[in-house]
Design a protein around this motif. Structure first.
Motif, PDB file in Angstrom:
ATOM      1  N   ASP A 194       0.855  -1.175   0.000  1.00  0.00           N
ATOM      2  CA  ASP A 194       0.000   0.000   0.000  1.00  0.00           C
ATOM      3  C   ASP A 194       0.900   1.237   0.000  1.00  0.00           C
ATOM      4  O   ASP A 194       2.127   1.140   0.041  1.00  0.00           O
ATOM      5  CB  ASP A 194      -0.964  -0.008   1.195  1.00  0.00           C
ATOM      6  CG  ASP A 194      -0.248  -0.107   2.536  1.00  0.00           C
ATOM      7  OD1 ASP A 194       0.921   0.335   2.646  1.00  0.00           O
ATOM      8  OD2 ASP A 194      -0.851  -0.626   3.497  1.00  0.00           O
ATOM      9  N   GLU A 195       0.296   2.420  -0.025  1.00  0.00           N
ATOM     10  CA  GLU A 195       1.088   3.643  -0.137  1.00  0.00           C
ATOM     11  C   GLU A 195       1.981   3.870   1.080  1.00  0.00           C
ATOM     12  O   GLU A 195       3.103   4.373   0.959  1.00  0.00           O
ATOM     13  CB  GLU A 195       0.168   4.849  -0.358  1.00  0.00           C
ATOM     14  CG  GLU A 195      -0.411   4.918  -1.758  1.00  0.00           C
ATOM     15  CD  GLU A 195       0.667   4.922  -2.841  1.00  0.00           C
ATOM     16  OE1 GLU A 195       1.617   5.724  -2.718  1.00  0.00           O
ATOM     17  OE2 GLU A 195       0.569   4.115  -3.775  1.00  0.00           O
ATOM     18  N   GLN A 196       1.493   3.500   2.282  1.00  0.00           N
ATOM     19  CA  GLN A 196       2.308   3.688   3.482  1.00  0.00           C
ATOM     20  C   GLN A 196       3.523   2.766   3.450  1.00  0.00           C
ATOM     21  O   GLN A 196       4.646   3.186   3.786  1.00  0.00           O
ATOM     22  CB  GLN A 196       1.481   3.416   4.737  1.00  0.00           C
ATOM     23  CG  GLN A 196       2.226   3.718   6.036  1.00  0.00           C
ATOM     24  CD  GLN A 196       2.685   5.160   6.115  1.00  0.00           C
ATOM     25  OE1 GLN A 196       1.876   6.090   6.021  1.00  0.00           O
ATOM     26  NE2 GLN A 196       3.981   5.374   6.281  1.00  0.00           N
ATOM     27  N   ALA A 197       3.330   1.534   3.037  1.00  0.00           N
ATOM     28  CA  ALA A 197       4.450   0.602   2.945  1.00  0.00           C
ATOM     29  C   ALA A 197       5.453   1.071   1.898  1.00  0.00           C
ATOM     30  O   ALA A 197       6.674   0.996   2.101  1.00  0.00           O
ATOM     31  CB  ALA A 197       3.944  -0.789   2.603  1.00  0.00           C
ATOM     32  N   ARG A 198       4.961   1.562   0.785  1.00  0.00           N
ATOM     33  CA  ARG A 198       5.845   2.073  -0.269  1.00  0.00           C
ATOM     34  C   ARG A 198       6.683   3.240   0.251  1.00  0.00           C
ATOM     35  O   ARG A 198       7.878   3.342  -0.025  1.00  0.00           O
ATOM     36  CB  ARG A 198       5.014   2.500  -1.476  1.00  0.00           C
ATOM     37  CG  ARG A 198       5.840   2.990  -2.653  1.00  0.00           C
ATOM     38  CD  ARG A 198       4.915   3.385  -3.798  1.00  0.00           C
ATOM     39  NE  ARG A 198       4.263   2.222  -4.374  1.00  0.00           N
ATOM     40  CZ  ARG A 198       4.808   1.465  -5.309  1.00  0.00           C
ATOM     41  NH1 ARG A 198       6.023   1.727  -5.770  1.00  0.00           N
ATOM     42  NH2 ARG A 198       4.147   0.427  -5.792  1.00  0.00           N
ATOM     43  N   GLU A 199       6.048   4.097   1.024  1.00  0.00           N
ATOM     44  CA  GLU A 199       6.775   5.235   1.596  1.00  0.00           C
ATOM     45  C   GLU A 199       7.846   4.762   2.573  1.00  0.00           C
ATOM     46  O   GLU A 199       8.981   5.249   2.551  1.00  0.00           O
ATOM     47  CB  GLU A 199       5.789   6.171   2.297  1.00  0.00           C
ATOM     48  CG  GLU A 199       6.422   7.233   3.184  1.00  0.00           C
ATOM     49  CD  GLU A 199       7.368   8.166   2.445  1.00  0.00           C
ATOM     50  OE1 GLU A 199       8.317   8.673   3.087  1.00  0.00           O
ATOM     51  OE2 GLU A 199       7.178   8.372   1.224  1.00  0.00           O
ATOM     52  N   ASN A 200       7.499   3.800   3.429  1.00  0.00           N
ATOM     53  CA  ASN A 200       8.466   3.310   4.417  1.00  0.00           C
ATOM     54  C   ASN A 200       9.643   2.596   3.765  1.00  0.00           C
ATOM     55  O   ASN A 200      10.765   2.645   4.271  1.00  0.00           O
ATOM     56  CB  ASN A 200       7.774   2.363   5.404  1.00  0.00           C
ATOM     57  CG  ASN A 200       6.891   3.103   6.385  1.00  0.00           C
ATOM     58  OD1 ASN A 200       7.205   4.208   6.801  1.00  0.00           O
ATOM     59  ND2 ASN A 200       5.768   2.501   6.745  1.00  0.00           N
ATOM     60  N   LEU A 201       9.386   1.945   2.644  1.00  0.00           N
ATOM     61  CA  LEU A 201      10.442   1.179   1.992  1.00  0.00           C
ATOM     62  C   LEU A 201      11.273   2.014   1.024  1.00  0.00           C
ATOM     63  O   LEU A 201      12.493   1.841   0.933  1.00  0.00           O
ATOM     64  CB  LEU A 201       9.832  -0.005   1.246  1.00  0.00           C
ATOM     65  CG  LEU A 201       9.222  -1.104   2.114  1.00  0.00           C
ATOM     66  CD1 LEU A 201       8.460  -2.088   1.250  1.00  0.00           C
ATOM     67  CD2 LEU A 201      10.304  -1.820   2.900  1.00  0.00           C
ATOM     68  N   PHE A 202      10.617   2.928   0.303  1.00  0.00           N
ATOM     69  CA  PHE A 202      11.304   3.619  -0.783  1.00  0.00           C
ATOM     70  C   PHE A 202      11.247   5.141  -0.705  1.00  0.00           C
ATOM     71  O   PHE A 202      11.933   5.815  -1.481  1.00  0.00           O
ATOM     72  CB  PHE A 202      10.704   3.194  -2.139  1.00  0.00           C
ATOM     73  CG  PHE A 202      10.555   1.711  -2.299  1.00  0.00           C
ATOM     74  CD1 PHE A 202      11.628   0.860  -2.115  1.00  0.00           C
ATOM     75  CD2 PHE A 202       9.334   1.156  -2.656  1.00  0.00           C
ATOM     76  CE1 PHE A 202      11.498  -0.511  -2.280  1.00  0.00           C
ATOM     77  CE2 PHE A 202       9.179  -0.203  -2.834  1.00  0.00           C
ATOM     78  CZ  PHE A 202      10.273  -1.049  -2.633  1.00  0.00           C
ATOM     79  N   GLY A 203      10.448   5.679   0.198  1.00  0.00           N
ATOM     80  CA  GLY A 203      10.236   7.122   0.240  1.00  0.00           C
ATOM     81  C   GLY A 203      11.220   7.865   1.123  1.00  0.00           C
ATOM     82  O   GLY A 203      12.279   7.369   1.512  1.00  0.00           O
ATOM     83  N   GLU A 204      10.829   9.078   1.486  1.00  0.00           N
ATOM     84  CA  GLU A 204      11.706   9.964   2.235  1.00  0.00           C
ATOM     85  C   GLU A 204      11.886   9.535   3.701  1.00  0.00           C
ATOM     86  O   GLU A 204      12.836   9.953   4.358  1.00  0.00           O
ATOM     87  CB  GLU A 204      11.159  11.399   2.208  1.00  0.00           C
ATOM     88  CG  GLU A 204      11.224  12.038   0.822  1.00  0.00           C
ATOM     89  CD  GLU A 204      12.643  12.129   0.304  1.00  0.00           C
ATOM     90  OE1 GLU A 204      13.529  12.518   1.089  1.00  0.00           O
ATOM     91  OE2 GLU A 204      12.875  11.798  -0.871  1.00  0.00           O
ATOM     92  N   THR A 205      10.972   8.687   4.186  1.00  0.00           N
ATOM     93  CA  THR A 205      11.046   8.258   5.593  1.00  0.00           C
ATOM     94  C   THR A 205      12.389   7.673   5.937  1.00  0.00           C
ATOM     95  O   THR A 205      12.954   7.924   6.993  1.00  0.00           O
ATOM     96  CB  THR A 205       9.934   7.233   5.889  1.00  0.00           C
ATOM     97  OG1 THR A 205       8.668   7.806   5.620  1.00  0.00           O
ATOM     98  CG2 THR A 205       9.986   6.793   7.338  1.00  0.00           C
TER      99      THR A 205
END
Length: 230
Positions: free
Chosen positions: A214-225
């Motif tokens: 999902d979008e949150q998982a994508r952010e945690n794996l590949f995003g700015e987080t």
């Protein structure tokens, strides 16, 4: 008891397999990298690079606890603790170690990039897809050539080098590779996949991994987080 902080990814699987092969007692503590658990302070204290797996052995060297991160280092530690899957003679040991480093420095990072740009990247860009798919094919050729002359990746006997590489090849389709094009490598792959301990290792936490991000998982794996200070 060994506590293993992990998740069902190739880097997690290689340690799961080693523990199953050695028959060492261990307990798995899930670190859901899709939910961002790898950024929690408790895990960062064990793995400052915020990557799974991490291991804590309450009965480490001289009976003292030891904490380790980085899957290659963990495999070496478990080989030393169990006295298995790493040759004791010097030349045999370094023959295996060079192929373990081949996985750590090449197979994992490059196949991971091929997988990312071919499957996970929202924007499909020709250059990185071509670059990393070609590199994946090159690495498969290197391994196939090796196995044309060697029973196992690291030499005559099954070792931590095989355990390190095998999980990364399970997603060959997503890496732009056709495994059947590499006859010797496919024979090795099928043999490793049939090992009972390998099957048990791959089953560890398999039910926890979601088939789609999902979008949150994508952010945690590949995003700015992941680039923020933790």
């Amino acid at each position: 008891m060994i506590d293993l902080y992990s998740w069902p990814t190739p880097n997690g699987h290689k340690v799961h397999i080693m523990l199953e092969e050695c028959g060492l007692p261990y307990r798995v503590i899930p670190v859901d990298i899709g939910s961002g658990a790898q950024f929690e302070a408790k895990f960062l204290a064990l793995s400052p690079n915020n990557k799974i797996p991490a291991l804590v052995d309450s009965e480490g060297p001289d009976g003292r606890p030891i904490s380790l991160f980085e899957s290659g280092a963990i495999l070496l530690y478990l080989a030393g603790k169990s006295g298995r899957f790493l040759p004791r003679d010097t030349s045999g040991k370094y023959e295996v170690l060079q192929w373990l480093m081949f996985q750590v420095g090449g197979v994992g990072p490059m196949l991971g990039q091929a997988h990312h740009f071919r499957v996970y990247a929202k924007q499909k860009m020709d250059y990185p897809i071509q670059r990393y798919s070609s590199e994946a094919q090159r690495l498969y050729t290197v391994m196939n050539t090796r196995l044309a002359a060697s029973t196992y990746i690291g030499g005559k006997e099954y070792s931590i080098a095989d355990m390190a590489i095998f999980p990364w090849l399970r997603s060959w389709k997503n890496q732009g590779v056709e495994l059947s094009d590499y006859l010797h490598l496919k024979g090795w792959f099928d043999e490793i996949a049939a090992r009972p301990a390998v099957q048990r290792g791959l089953a560890v936490m398999a039910d926890l991994r979601k088939p789609q991000l999902d979008e949150q998982a994508r952010e945690n794996l590949f995003g700015e987080t992941q680039y923020k200070k933790h």
